[in-house]
Scaffold this motif. Structure first.
Motif, PDB file in Angstrom:
ATOM      1  N   LYS A 260     -77.282  -1.288  13.186  1.00 58.60           N
ATOM      2  CA  LYS A 260     -78.265  -0.201  13.074  1.00 58.60           C
ATOM      3  C   LYS A 260     -78.909  -0.111  11.705  1.00 58.60           C
ATOM      4  CE  LYS A 260     -77.763   1.412  17.253  1.00 58.60           C
ATOM      5  NZ  LYS A 260     -78.892   1.435  18.215  1.00 58.60           N
ATOM      6  N   GLY A 261     -78.289  -0.696  10.721  1.00 58.20           N
ATOM      7  CA  GLY A 261     -78.858  -0.630   9.385  1.00 58.20           C
ATOM      8  C   GLY A 261     -78.654   0.733   8.760  1.00 58.20           C
ATOM      9  N   PRO A 262     -79.506   1.122   7.827  1.00 60.81           N
ATOM     10  CA  PRO A 262     -79.334   2.386   7.097  1.00 60.81           C
ATOM     11  C   PRO A 262     -79.408   3.623   7.962  1.00 60.81           C
ATOM     12  CG  PRO A 262     -80.840   0.933   5.968  1.00 60.81           C
ATOM     13  CD  PRO A 262     -80.639   0.314   7.293  1.00 60.81           C
ATOM     14  N   ILE A 263     -80.045   3.522   9.143  1.00 54.16           N
ATOM     15  CA  ILE A 263     -80.218   4.728   9.966  1.00 54.16           C
ATOM     16  C   ILE A 263     -78.969   5.026  10.803  1.00 54.16           C
ATOM     17  CG2 ILE A 263     -82.708   4.361  10.070  1.00 54.16           C
ATOM     18  CD1 ILE A 263     -82.316   3.351  12.927  1.00 54.16           C
ATOM     19  N   GLY A 264     -78.009   4.095  10.835  1.00 53.07           N
ATOM     20  CA  GLY A 264     -76.778   4.319  11.586  1.00 53.07           C
ATOM     21  C   GLY A 264     -75.727   5.053  10.742  1.00 53.07           C
ATOM     22  N   THR A 265     -74.478   5.125  11.276  1.00 56.12           N
ATOM     23  CA  THR A 265     -73.361   5.814  10.596  1.00 56.12           C
ATOM     24  C   THR A 265     -72.459   4.842   9.865  1.00 56.12           C
ATOM     25  OG1 THR A 265     -72.042   5.701  12.613  1.00 56.12           O
ATOM     26  CG2 THR A 265     -73.360   7.695  12.279  1.00 56.12           C
ATOM     27  N   GLY A 266     -72.950   3.626   9.661  1.00 55.57           N
ATOM     28  CA  GLY A 266     -72.119   2.626   9.007  1.00 55.57           C
ATOM     29  C   GLY A 266     -71.694   3.031   7.614  1.00 55.57           C
ATOM     30  N   PHE A 267     -72.648   3.637   6.847  1.00 58.01           N
ATOM     31  CA  PHE A 267     -72.306   4.064   5.488  1.00 58.01           C
ATOM     32  C   PHE A 267     -71.167   5.101   5.489  1.00 58.01           C
ATOM     33  CE2 PHE A 267     -76.734   2.702   4.247  1.00 58.01           C
ATOM     34  CZ  PHE A 267     -76.302   1.683   3.422  1.00 58.01           C
ATOM     35  N   ILE A 268     -71.152   5.986   6.496  1.00 54.27           N
ATOM     36  CA  ILE A 268     -70.115   7.034   6.557  1.00 54.27           C
ATOM     37  C   ILE A 268     -68.728   6.414   6.779  1.00 54.27           C
ATOM     38  CG2 ILE A 268     -69.313   9.064   7.834  1.00 54.27           C
ATOM     39  CD1 ILE A 268     -72.258   9.662   8.456  1.00 54.27           C
ATOM     40  N   TRP A 269     -68.647   5.436   7.696  1.00 55.15           N
ATOM     41  CA  TRP A 269     -67.366   4.790   7.972  1.00 55.15           C
ATOM     42  C   TRP A 269     -66.888   4.005   6.753  1.00 55.15           C
ATOM     43  CZ3 TRP A 269     -64.667   6.058  12.191  1.00 55.15           C
ATOM     44  CH2 TRP A 269     -65.331   6.647  13.262  1.00 55.15           C
ATOM     45  N   LEU A 270     -67.832   3.291   6.104  1.00 55.02           N
ATOM     46  CA  LEU A 270     -67.445   2.563   4.899  1.00 55.02           C
ATOM     47  C   LEU A 270     -67.023   3.526   3.781  1.00 55.02           C
ATOM     48  CD1 LEU A 270     -70.019  -0.370   4.606  1.00 55.02           C
ATOM     49  CD2 LEU A 270     -67.607  -0.503   5.190  1.00 55.02           C
ATOM     50  N   PHE A 271     -67.719   4.665   3.669  1.00 58.69           N
ATOM     51  CA  PHE A 271     -67.400   5.666   2.651  1.00 58.69           C
ATOM     52  C   PHE A 271     -65.968   6.208   2.855  1.00 58.69           C
ATOM     53  CE2 PHE A 271     -67.409   9.930   0.870  1.00 58.69           C
ATOM     54  CZ  PHE A 271     -67.998   9.733  -0.371  1.00 58.69           C
ATOM     55  N   THR A 272     -65.576   6.379   4.119  1.00 61.61           N
ATOM     56  CA  THR A 272     -64.248   6.951   4.428  1.00 61.61           C
ATOM     57  C   THR A 272     -63.132   5.928   4.249  1.00 61.61           C
ATOM     58  OG1 THR A 272     -65.365   8.338   6.063  1.00 61.61           O
ATOM     59  CG2 THR A 272     -62.956   8.280   6.158  1.00 61.61           C
TER      60      THR A 272
END
Length: 643
Positions: free
Chosen positions: A116-128
């Motif tokens: 999904k790129g930046p618009i997905g929730t990938g950053f949140i999972w990586l952040f956690t």
């Protein structure tokens, strides 16, 4: 409905209940361990994730089927099943489960970033990912996870730069924007991860300190409990020692009291015997002088009977004071018990049952049968009188008791290896400790006026002691009283000397020296012995008598001396007489003396011993027996005396 649910209770209460429900399987005994709280946090996070994720997983699978994105459906299913496994299978080591759980967050983040790129929730999972890794596995794991995030984002940037893949739906999202966004993400992620792990480390150190303090307090608590137990044991031992001391003091006071009373009784008996002796003697002499059918003869007989009763009373006092010398012989207690019961059965009420437990094999004892009979009758009489107003049971027992060093029935020095134990038990009201301590005191009684003199148990106590025995009392209020009488059993090998049978009155012609400080006694004995043929010389001074004997030692055939005299005692006189003439026979006569024992008689070589008052026939028999025995042992002395 939700309003009703939360209107009376705070939502926090329900969250706490849910958290306790999710973690109830965790061992609460480890609450002082920091690892316990890590496991609890892990279970809370993933069980909540599985419960809430279920409502996301179901529509996601349905959407994937409609859009034919089977890869997405497979990944969602794999992640959901993996979460269930690491939560449900508690036997898997926690480090492995926690590592898999943190890796799930990382893989989901990478997958969603690529998809999904930046618009997905990938950053949140990586952040956690690094935050949970630090929480579950420690600070080092959190920093490693943070570096993995940095490497992953750099790798994606390189792949974008090389146009390995493109996000076609974001043509305006440049590489520079991606780099800036990732730098901000890494910066914030580092701050949160380091802060969170530092907080957990501080909590760990605090918990460890509290645990150390708690352990120290527990040690102190156990030490205090141990000290308290030791103090309790010491106090118990001290209380036991104090009770034992008080008991021994009471026994000592009782012994001293009985000894004082015995000494007083002995002194009274001595004086009373000196008074009775001439009364009995002169009465006997006068009876022989008056006509037998006269009123004077009858009156003198009554005087003689009364004097004999007074003599018996003095002997009873001496038995109480343990100073009398009874007529010992070998007797079987079994026979005395049967004889005593034959006399008692008529007076014992029918409401009282009598039970016997007699050991027929119990060996005989050396004792005065009359006195043992007196013990049995006295104890049985006291027992049935205690039960006369009620139904009861009288138990009389006899058994053999072997004295062992660590198995003694009372604090006493036993002088024999075996004892015959006579027990008399009643089911009466019992006695208190104070009464038990006083029952052997003379004139002490718990009976009503006119039913008891208070001398019975005192006399029993004196008889038992004079036989070398012990007496014990066991009484319980409401249950009854038991008396135990311990009498030494006759041991085989001891010699028994039977008295010689001879005529009651035997004439003689020998010369006798009588020494006594009481003038009436000297007059009475002189008349008594001269009537049966003896030549008698008297002296009321022991020193003058010794001088006379030293001047003419062959003049006398026998010496009769009192024990207690001024100037020189009877034993001292005997010692001097024996030094002058060793074979001279001596009869020691006394109203009372503690010093006279069988050992004393043997040591001083005394041939005869009599207790005042002695009647004429008994004294004449003793004199004749001693003189005949001496004449047989030393015939040359008899020839010299006759020549």
């Amino acid at each position: 409905m939700l309003f009703r649910l939360f209107q009376n209770k705070r939502p926090l209460n329900y969250l706490e209940r849910l958290e306790n429900l999710l973690c109830k399987s965790v061992d609460v005994s480890r609450q002082g361990d920091f690892q316990y709280w890590r496991e609890r946090l892990f279970l809370t996070v993933f069980m909540t994730l599985m419960i809430c994720g279920f409502f996301v997983y179901v529509p996601s699978v349905i959407l994937a089927l409609k859009t034919k994105l089977f890869g997405v459906m497979a990944i969602d299913t794999l992640v959901f099943l993996t979460g269930i496994i690491i939560v449900a299978f508690r036997k898997i080591p926690f480090v492995i489960r926690a590592s898999i759980g943190a890796l799930i967050f990382y893989l989901l983040g990478v997958f969603l970033l690529i998809l999904k790129g930046p618009i997905g929730t990938g950053f949140i999972w990586l952040f956690t990912f690094p935050i949970l890794a630090g929480a579950f596995l420690g600070t080092t794991a959190g920093l490693i996870a943070l570096l993995i995030n940095v490497a992953t984002l750099v790798a994606i940037a390189i792949l974008l730069y090389m146009r390995f893949f493109e996000w076609e739906f974001l043509p305006l999202y440049t590489l520079a924007e991606w780099i800036v966004t990732n730098i901000n993400l890494i910066f914030l992620n580092s701050i949160v991860t380091i802060s969170f792990t530092s907080l957990l480390q501080g909590l760990r150190r605090t918990l460890e300190k509290e645990q150390a303090v708690s352990n120290q307090l527990n040690k102190e608590h156990h030490r205090v409990l141990k000290t308290v137990r030791q103090l309790n044991m010491e106090m118990h031992e001290r209380k036991k020692a104090e009770d034992e001391k008080l008991r021994l003091e009471r026994q000592l006071q009782q012994a001293q009291k009985m000894e004082s009373i015995g000494t007083l009784a002995g002194g009274i008996a001595h004086d009373f015997n000196n008074i009775l002796y001439p009364i009995i003697g002169f009465t006997e002499l006068t009876i022989d002088e008056v006509p037998k059918n006269s009123l004077a003869h009858k009156n003198l007989k009554e005087v003689y009977v009364a004097a004999k009763r007074a003599k018996d009373l003095v002997q009873q006092i001496l038995r109480f004071s343990r100073m009398d010398a009874p007529g010992f012989k070998l007797v079987k207690i079994q026979e005395l018990i049967q004889e005593s019961l034959g006399l008692l059965r008529a007076s014992i009420p029918s409401s009282i049952d009598i039970h016997l437990d007699i050991d027929r094999d119990c060996n005989p004892i050396m004792a005065d049968p009359t006195q043992i009979h007196q013990i049995i009758v006295n104890l049985c009489t006291n027992a049935y009188q205690a039960m006369e107003d009620r139904y009861g049971r009288l138990d009389i027992g006899l058994k053999t008791y072997d004295v062992l060093p660590k198995n003694k029935p009372m604090e006493a020095k036993f002088i024999s290896a075996q004892y015959a134990v006579l027990s008399v038990k009643d089911t009466g009201p019992g006695m208190t400790r104070d009464i038990v301590d006083r029952i052997f005191d003379p004139y002490f009684t718990t009976k009503a006026m006119g039913k008891g003199t208070g001398l019975g148990l005192s006399v029993v106590h004196g008889i038992v002691k004079s036989h070398g025995g012990e007496i014990q009392v066991d009484s319980v209020l409401g249950k009854g009283t038991t008396f135990y009488v311990y009498l030494p059993i006759f041991e085989e090998g001891e010699k028994i000397t039977e008295p010689r049978a001879s005529d009651l009155v035997t004439d003689g012609t020998e010369r006798i020296l009588v020494v006594d400080d009481e003038g009436p006694i000297l007059i009475m004995i002189k008349q008594m012995l001269e009537r049966i043929g003896y030549v008698v010389e008297t002296h009321n001074n022991s020193l003058e008598a010794l001088s006379l004997f030293r001047f003419k030692p062959e003049k006398f055939d026998l010496i009769i001396t009192d024990m207690t005299m001024p100037g020189m005692s009877g034993l001292e006189l005997v010692r001097h007489l024996k030094e002058i003439r060793s074979e001279i026979p001596v009869i020691l006569c006394t109203g009372f003396s503690e010093k006279i024992t069988h050992e004393t008689i043997r040591t001083y070589g005394i041939e005869g011993f009599v207790m005042k008052p002695v009647v004429k026939d008994e004294l004449a028999k003793l004199i004749r027996d001693i003189l005949d025995r001496k004449n047989m042992e030393f015939p040359e002395i008899k020839k010299k005396a006759m020549g």
